[in-house]
Design a protein around this motif. Structure first.
Motif, mmCIF file in Angstrom:
data_model
loop_
_atom_site.group_PDB
_atom_site.id
_atom_site.type_symbol
_atom_site.label_atom_id
_atom_site.label_comp_id
_atom_site.label_asym_id
_atom_site.label_seq_id
_atom_site.Cartn_x
_atom_site.Cartn_y
_atom_site.Cartn_z
ATOM 1 N N VAL A 1 41.593 37.284 40.539
ATOM 2 C CA VAL A 1 41.129 38.062 39.308
ATOM 3 C C VAL A 1 40.325 37.177 38.667
ATOM 4 O O VAL A 1 39.246 37.536 37.724
ATOM 5 C CB VAL A 1 42.214 38.498 38.841
ATOM 6 C CG1 VAL A 1 41.826 39.178 37.411
ATOM 7 C CG2 VAL A 1 43.073 39.340 39.530
ATOM 8 N N PHE A 2 40.388 35.633 38.438
ATOM 9 C CA PHE A 2 39.867 34.741 37.371
ATOM 10 C C PHE A 2 38.347 34.780 37.806
ATOM 11 O O PHE A 2 37.683 34.377 36.883
ATOM 12 C CB PHE A 2 40.446 33.408 37.622
ATOM 13 C CG PHE A 2 41.872 33.382 36.879
ATOM 14 C CD1 PHE A 2 41.985 33.487 35.547
ATOM 15 C CD2 PHE A 2 43.064 33.294 37.914
ATOM 16 C CE1 PHE A 2 43.400 33.433 35.192
ATOM 17 C CE2 PHE A 2 44.507 33.461 37.417
ATOM 18 C CZ PHE A 2 44.665 33.384 36.201
ATOM 19 N N VAL A 3 37.903 35.095 39.054
ATOM 20 C CA VAL A 3 36.379 34.883 39.104
ATOM 21 C C VAL A 3 35.776 36.093 38.710
ATOM 22 O O VAL A 3 34.411 36.120 38.230
ATOM 23 C CB VAL A 3 36.102 35.328 40.779
ATOM 24 C CG1 VAL A 3 36.837 34.228 41.645
ATOM 25 C CG2 VAL A 3 36.680 36.679 41.320
ATOM 26 N N LEU A 4 36.392 37.054 37.921
ATOM 27 C CA LEU A 4 35.854 37.985 36.897
ATOM 28 C C LEU A 4 35.635 37.703 35.632
ATOM 29 O O LEU A 4 34.947 38.350 34.748
ATOM 30 C CB LEU A 4 36.792 39.456 36.924
ATOM 31 C CG LEU A 4 36.786 40.099 38.464
ATOM 32 C CD1 LEU A 4 38.030 41.220 38.237
ATOM 33 C CD2 LEU A 4 35.591 40.486 39.032
ATOM 34 N N TYR A 5 36.161 36.399 35.400
ATOM 35 C CA TYR A 5 36.050 36.030 33.955
ATOM 36 C C TYR A 5 34.590 35.749 33.323
ATOM 37 O O TYR A 5 34.221 36.210 32.197
ATOM 38 C CB TYR A 5 36.597 34.604 33.920
ATOM 39 C CG TYR A 5 37.041 34.209 32.175
ATOM 40 C CD1 TYR A 5 37.665 34.799 31.511
ATOM 41 C CD2 TYR A 5 35.869 33.049 31.726
ATOM 42 C CE1 TYR A 5 37.906 34.328 30.108
ATOM 43 C CE2 TYR A 5 36.408 32.912 30.531
ATOM 44 C CZ TYR A 5 37.168 33.474 29.684
ATOM 45 O OH TYR A 5 37.417 32.747 28.444
ATOM 46 N N PRO A 6 33.735 35.431 34.092
ATOM 47 C CA PRO A 6 32.267 35.368 33.651
ATOM 48 C C PRO A 6 31.766 36.818 33.320
ATOM 49 O O PRO A 6 30.925 37.029 32.167
ATOM 50 C CB PRO A 6 31.366 34.748 34.722
ATOM 51 C CG PRO A 6 32.411 33.849 35.361
ATOM 52 C CD PRO A 6 33.889 34.546 35.280
ATOM 53 N N ILE A 7 32.114 37.710 34.162
ATOM 54 C CA ILE A 7 31.644 39.190 33.970
ATOM 55 C C ILE A 7 32.322 39.709 32.668
ATOM 56 O O ILE A 7 31.809 40.250 31.726
ATOM 57 C CB ILE A 7 31.950 40.015 35.053
ATOM 58 C CG1 ILE A 7 31.254 39.380 36.410
ATOM 59 C CG2 ILE A 7 31.531 41.459 34.820
ATOM 60 C CD1 ILE A 7 31.639 40.174 37.666
ATOM 61 N N LEU A 8 33.329 39.420 32.312
ATOM 62 C CA LEU A 8 34.254 39.779 31.165
ATOM 63 C C LEU A 8 33.648 38.959 30.044
ATOM 64 O O LEU A 8 33.560 39.717 28.933
ATOM 65 C CB LEU A 8 35.836 39.559 31.383
ATOM 66 C CG LEU A 8 36.482 40.220 32.401
ATOM 67 C CD1 LEU A 8 37.839 39.721 32.607
ATOM 68 C CD2 LEU A 8 36.461 41.596 32.101
#
Length: 252
Positions: free
Chosen positions: A103-110
């Motif tokens: 899930v942490f790979v979504l951090y830049p998108i967030l």
């Protein structure tokens, strides 16, 4: 306290005593590990000093907000999946493999969507916890005895009474399990996110103390985190027990 609870408590106390003895006898490297008693003293000193109050409140606020969002959205999602079996059949493979996705790979998108603030960490906590709530809600609804639902129709109970007297008492253990898992997952995600993705908060301060070999601060903050999460889970267990007693009285 039942027998199993006493055994669990005894096991935890025994392990703490063993760590205390091992650390004071230098069976464990004293440079990297301090006695549990010193951890507790350091935690109390950090809490009373107020030095990390802002970081503590930031992490607790972000995690609790993620928990609240995950519980509401997960509960509604579980009910919808139960009511829409075709949608559930489509989403079942995704739900089963959800926690295999980092899930942490979504951090830049967030960050792009929510901005460079605390909301991306709230989003990470929400995403990490929401599926656990939805799946447990769905499991609880599936385990409501069909004979009770047919009895409700025979007795011509309205929707509210059916939920209050049958659906809720039957599914409540699974729903509360989902809530408790949501608390754990949200705190894990938020604190882990602060380790590597934030410049403040519980996780950041623990990582900062670790990198500076400040063991008393690092272990003190870890004890505080465990104390906060354990207290929250204890409150949930108390609320769960009271709700069970209330439902039993209403049904009787």
């Amino acid at each position: 306290m039942n027998t199993a609870a006493r055994w669990r408590l005894g096991l935890v106390v025994g392990l703490i005593v063993l760590l205390e003895i091992a650390s004071r006898a230098a069976w464990i490297d004293p440079i990297s590990f301090i006695p549990p008693s010193r951890m507790v003293v350091s935690a109390v000193q950090l809490l009373l000093s107020g030095q990390y109050t802002t970081d503590i409140l930031q992490t607790l606020g972000s995690a609790l907000l993620a928990v609240a969002l995950a519980v509401v959205v997960g509960f509604v999602g579980g009910v919808l999946l139960f009511r829409l079996p075709r949608v559930r059949r489509v989403l079942d493979p995704l739900l089963l493999s959800y926690y295999a996705v980092p899930v942490f790979v979504l951090y830049p998108i967030l960050i792009v969507v929510l901005g460079l603030n605390r909301w991306p960490l709230v989003g990470i906590g929400f995403l990490f916890a929401v599926v656990a709530m939805a799946v447990n809600t769905l499991n609880g609804l599936e385990r409501v005895p069909r004979v009770l639902l047919r009895t409700a129709r025979v007795c011509r109970l309205n929707t509210f009474d059916e939920i209050r007297l049958i659906t809720l008492p039957s599914s409540l253990p699974f729903v509360f399990t989902g809530i408790k898992l949501t608390v754990v997952y949200a705190f894990i995600a938020v604190v882990a996110g602060e380790f590597v993705l934030s410049g403040s908060g519980f996780g950041y301060q623990i990582a900062f103390a670790y990198n500076n070999f400040d063991n008393p601060t690092m272990y003190g903050l870890m004890v505080l985190m465990l104390a906060f999460v354990s207290s929250l889970n204890a409150l949930l267990r108390t609320a769960e027990a009271r709700l069970y007693r209330r439902i039993r009285r209403e049904v009787a």
